[in-house]
Design a protein around this motif. Structure first.
Motif, PDB file in Angstrom:
ATOM      1  N   PRO A 109      41.536  30.966  17.773  1.00  0.00           N
ATOM      2  CA  PRO A 109      40.184  31.852  18.047  1.00  0.00           C
ATOM      3  C   PRO A 109      39.493  31.720  16.661  1.00  0.00           C
ATOM      4  CG  PRO A 109      42.091  33.157  18.917  1.00  0.00           C
ATOM      5  CD  PRO A 109      42.685  31.733  18.387  1.00  0.00           C
ATOM      6  N   GLY A 110      38.026  31.703  16.990  1.00  0.00           N
ATOM      7  CA  GLY A 110      37.304  31.629  15.885  1.00  0.00           C
ATOM      8  C   GLY A 110      37.365  32.795  14.843  1.00  0.00           C
ATOM      9  N   GLN A 111      37.209  32.521  13.418  1.00  0.00           N
ATOM     10  CA  GLN A 111      37.133  33.549  12.669  1.00  0.00           C
ATOM     11  C   GLN A 111      35.639  33.613  11.849  1.00  0.00           C
ATOM     12  OE1 GLN A 111      40.037  30.885  10.575  1.00  0.00           O
ATOM     13  NE2 GLN A 111      41.061  30.997  12.566  1.00  0.00           N
ATOM     14  N   VAL A 112      35.443  34.955  12.094  1.00  0.00           N
ATOM     15  CA  VAL A 112      33.809  35.104  11.506  1.00  0.00           C
ATOM     16  C   VAL A 112      33.687  35.613  10.176  1.00  0.00           C
ATOM     17  CG1 VAL A 112      32.009  37.033  11.824  1.00  0.00           C
ATOM     18  CG2 VAL A 112      33.595  36.136  13.940  1.00  0.00           C
ATOM     19  N   LEU A 113      32.879  35.292   9.716  1.00  0.00           N
ATOM     20  CA  LEU A 113      32.613  35.341   7.851  1.00  0.00           C
ATOM     21  C   LEU A 113      32.107  36.873   7.722  1.00  0.00           C
ATOM     22  CD1 LEU A 113      32.628  34.113   5.258  1.00  0.00           C
ATOM     23  CD2 LEU A 113      30.129  33.702   5.395  1.00  0.00           C
ATOM     24  N   LEU A 114      32.988  37.546   6.878  1.00  0.00           N
ATOM     25  CA  LEU A 114      32.594  38.785   6.370  1.00  0.00           C
ATOM     26  C   LEU A 114      32.440  38.546   4.897  1.00  0.00           C
ATOM     27  CD1 LEU A 114      35.402  40.908   7.982  1.00  0.00           C
ATOM     28  CD2 LEU A 114      32.971  40.454   9.038  1.00  0.00           C
ATOM     29  N   ARG A 115      31.659  39.525   4.205  1.00  0.00           N
ATOM     30  CA  ARG A 115      31.668  39.647   2.704  1.00  0.00           C
ATOM     31  C   ARG A 115      32.266  40.819   2.126  1.00  0.00           C
ATOM     32  NH1 ARG A 115      28.062  35.853   0.569  1.00  0.00           N
ATOM     33  NH2 ARG A 115      29.392  36.322  -1.406  1.00  0.00           N
ATOM     34  N   HIS A 116      33.097  40.797   1.295  1.00  0.00           N
ATOM     35  CA  HIS A 116      34.053  41.896   0.503  1.00  0.00           C
ATOM     36  C   HIS A 116      32.972  42.396  -0.498  1.00  0.00           C
ATOM     37  CE1 HIS A 116      36.969  43.504  -1.954  1.00  0.00           C
ATOM     38  NE2 HIS A 116      37.883  43.620  -0.881  1.00  0.00           N
ATOM     39  N   SER A 117      33.550  43.647  -1.083  1.00  0.00           N
ATOM     40  CA  SER A 117      32.478  44.535  -1.860  1.00  0.00           C
ATOM     41  C   SER A 117      32.680  43.589  -3.168  1.00  0.00           C
ATOM     42  CB  SER A 117      32.896  45.944  -2.018  1.00  0.00           C
ATOM     43  OG  SER A 117      34.329  45.874  -2.395  1.00  0.00           O
ATOM     44  N   ASN A 118      33.639  42.959  -3.575  1.00  0.00           N
ATOM     45  CA  ASN A 118      33.771  42.085  -4.744  1.00  0.00           C
ATOM     46  C   ASN A 118      32.931  40.743  -4.807  1.00  0.00           C
ATOM     47  OD1 ASN A 118      35.234  40.046  -3.175  1.00  0.00           O
ATOM     48  ND2 ASN A 118      37.219  40.512  -3.965  1.00  0.00           N
ATOM     49  N   TRP A 119      32.187  40.611  -3.492  1.00  0.00           N
ATOM     50  CA  TRP A 119      31.197  39.422  -3.344  1.00  0.00           C
ATOM     51  C   TRP A 119      31.950  38.177  -2.676  1.00  0.00           C
ATOM     52  CZ3 TRP A 119      26.872  39.347  -7.543  1.00  0.00           C
ATOM     53  CH2 TRP A 119      26.168  40.592  -7.531  1.00  0.00           C
ATOM     54  N   GLY A 120      33.361  38.536  -2.659  1.00  0.00           N
ATOM     55  CA  GLY A 120      34.002  37.363  -1.992  1.00  0.00           C
ATOM     56  C   GLY A 120      33.683  37.068  -0.603  1.00  0.00           C
ATOM     57  N   PHE A 121      34.426  35.948   0.029  1.00  0.00           N
ATOM     58  CA  PHE A 121      34.208  35.577   1.252  1.00  0.00           C
ATOM     59  C   PHE A 121      35.421  36.013   2.061  1.00  0.00           C
ATOM     60  CE2 PHE A 121      31.332  32.513  -0.698  1.00  0.00           C
ATOM     61  CZ  PHE A 121      30.248  32.715   0.066  1.00  0.00           C
ATOM     62  N   VAL A 122      35.335  36.415   3.263  1.00  0.00           N
ATOM     63  CA  VAL A 122      36.595  36.641   3.975  1.00  0.00           C
ATOM     64  C   VAL A 122      36.179  36.318   5.451  1.00  0.00           C
ATOM     65  CG1 VAL A 122      37.999  38.666   5.096  1.00  0.00           C
ATOM     66  CG2 VAL A 122      37.032  38.816   2.785  1.00  0.00           C
ATOM     67  N   PHE A 123      37.061  35.426   6.097  1.00  0.00           N
ATOM     68  CA  PHE A 123      37.188  35.024   7.562  1.00  0.00           C
ATOM     69  C   PHE A 123      38.273  35.944   8.034  1.00  0.00           C
ATOM     70  CE2 PHE A 123      35.214  30.951   5.891  1.00  0.00           C
ATOM     71  CZ  PHE A 123      34.191  31.047   6.911  1.00  0.00           C
ATOM     72  N   ASN A 124      37.815  36.515   9.091  1.00  0.00           N
ATOM     73  CA  ASN A 124      38.497  37.267   9.949  1.00  0.00           C
ATOM     74  C   ASN A 124      38.640  37.002  11.402  1.00  0.00           C
ATOM     75  OD1 ASN A 124      39.840  40.006  10.722  1.00  0.00           O
ATOM     76  ND2 ASN A 124      37.790  40.695  11.084  1.00  0.00           N
ATOM     77  N   SER A 125      39.672  37.091  12.088  1.00  0.00           N
ATOM     78  CA  SER A 125      39.794  36.935  13.454  1.00  0.00           C
ATOM     79  C   SER A 125      40.740  38.022  13.970  1.00  0.00           C
ATOM     80  CB  SER A 125      40.432  35.632  13.921  1.00  0.00           C
ATOM     81  OG  SER A 125      41.981  35.576  13.353  1.00  0.00           O
ATOM     82  N   PRO A 126      41.020  37.973  15.242  1.00  0.00           N
ATOM     83  CA  PRO A 126      42.062  39.157  15.501  1.00  0.00           C
ATOM     84  C   PRO A 126      43.451  38.786  14.945  1.00  0.00           C
ATOM     85  CG  PRO A 126      40.701  38.383  17.461  1.00  0.00           C
ATOM     86  CD  PRO A 126      40.528  37.448  16.497  1.00  0.00           C
ATOM     87  N   TRP A 127      43.742  37.763  14.619  1.00  0.00           N
ATOM     88  CA  TRP A 127      45.235  37.388  14.154  1.00  0.00           C
ATOM     89  C   TRP A 127      45.314  37.135  12.743  1.00  0.00           C
ATOM     90  CZ3 TRP A 127      45.836  33.361  18.524  1.00  0.00           C
ATOM     91  CH2 TRP A 127      46.160  33.894  20.099  1.00  0.00           C
ATOM     92  N   VAL A 128      44.440  36.547  12.066  1.00  0.00           N
ATOM     93  CA  VAL A 128      44.331  36.074  10.758  1.00  0.00           C
ATOM     94  C   VAL A 128      43.361  36.413   9.554  1.00  0.00           C
ATOM     95  CG1 VAL A 128      45.885  34.094  11.428  1.00  0.00           C
ATOM     96  CG2 VAL A 128      43.346  33.941  10.959  1.00  0.00           C
ATOM     97  N   VAL A 129      43.638  36.304   8.449  1.00  0.00           N
ATOM     98  CA  VAL A 129      42.618  36.701   7.516  1.00  0.00           C
ATOM     99  C   VAL A 129      42.553  35.474   6.606  1.00  0.00           C
ATOM    100  CG1 VAL A 129      41.776  38.222   5.524  1.00  0.00           C
ATOM    101  CG2 VAL A 129      42.922  39.271   7.675  1.00  0.00           C
ATOM    102  N   TYR A 130      41.480  35.013   6.065  1.00  0.00           N
ATOM    103  CA  TYR A 130      41.352  34.032   4.901  1.00  0.00           C
ATOM    104  C   TYR A 130      40.422  34.760   3.910  1.00  0.00           C
ATOM    105  CZ  TYR A 130      42.890  30.036   8.148  1.00  0.00           C
ATOM    106  OH  TYR A 130      43.639  29.041   8.546  1.00  0.00           O
ATOM    107  N   ALA A 131      40.692  34.786   2.818  1.00  0.00           N
ATOM    108  CA  ALA A 131      39.859  35.314   1.712  1.00  0.00           C
ATOM    109  C   ALA A 131      39.827  34.330   0.419  1.00  0.00           C
ATOM    110  CB  ALA A 131      40.479  36.621   1.082  1.00  0.00           C
ATOM    111  N   SER A 132      38.410  34.462  -0.009  1.00  0.00           N
ATOM    112  CA  SER A 132      38.270  33.435  -1.277  1.00  0.00           C
ATOM    113  C   SER A 132      38.730  33.814  -2.386  1.00  0.00           C
ATOM    114  CB  SER A 132      36.565  33.048  -1.219  1.00  0.00           C
ATOM    115  OG  SER A 132      36.027  34.411  -1.722  1.00  0.00           O
TER     116      SER A 132
END
Length: 169
Positions: A109-132
């Motif tokens: 399933p696709g992972q949607v881009l979010l922004r963290h308060s530290n200005w980093g990138f976060v990809f979020n899906s129901p199952w996983v998290v990728y963070a920059s």
């Protein structure tokens, strides 16, 4: 901080550097170049299931696994030189979506881009998290808790989960 903002700062344009940096922090898209330039942390979410979390370093009290997105479309895990995973970026509703495919397990399933308060990138899906940025052992960062991230999961992502799961029944 974007390179263009850093360049402005070096040239003595501090106000403009801050302004461009602040605008960048609100961007909900990411370029392939930026994606590939960063080392990413990866962890599973509880929703993925115990089979996936029990061996996940982050759930075992360690720093999350790291991964790089290569310009050739291959995803490379630290310490693993296989190329079983590929990636591509798309956009949906003006937001970057990361698509990851495994050679044997298919497209996740696709992972949607979010922004963290530290200005980093976060990809979020129901199952996983990728963070920059590094995801150290189970953080107290309220933004990165599964419950908080669940609020950002889109209904279409859950439909993709259903389609993925039904393909294995």
């Amino acid at each position: 901080v974007p390179l263009a903002s850093r360049d402005l700062l070096v040239k003595g344009c501090a106000k403009r550097a801050l302004s461009t940096s602040m605008a960048s922090a609100r961007e909900m898209t990411i370029t392939s170049e930026t994606l590939c330039a960063l080392e990413w942390s990866f962890r599973f979410k509880v929703e993925a299931g115990r089979e996936w979390t029990r061996d996940d370093p982050w759930w075992c009290g360690h720093s999350a696994r790291t991964v790089r997105f290569c310009t050739d479309g291959v995803l490379r895990w630290a310490g693993d030189h296989s190329s079983l995973f590929t990636w591509r970026l798309s956009k949906r509703e003006g937001v970057s979506v990361l698509r990851v495919r495994h050679e044997d397990l298919g497209s996740f399933p696709g992972q949607v881009l979010l922004r963290h308060s530290n200005w980093g990138f976060v990809f979020n899906s129901p199952w996983v998290v990728y963070a920059s940025f590094p995801l150290h052992s189970k953080t107290d960062d309220a933004q990165l808790r599964d419950r908080a991230l669940a609020e950002s999961v889109k209904s279409w992502q859950w439909r993709e989960v259903d389609r993925y799961n039904s393909s294995y029944e």
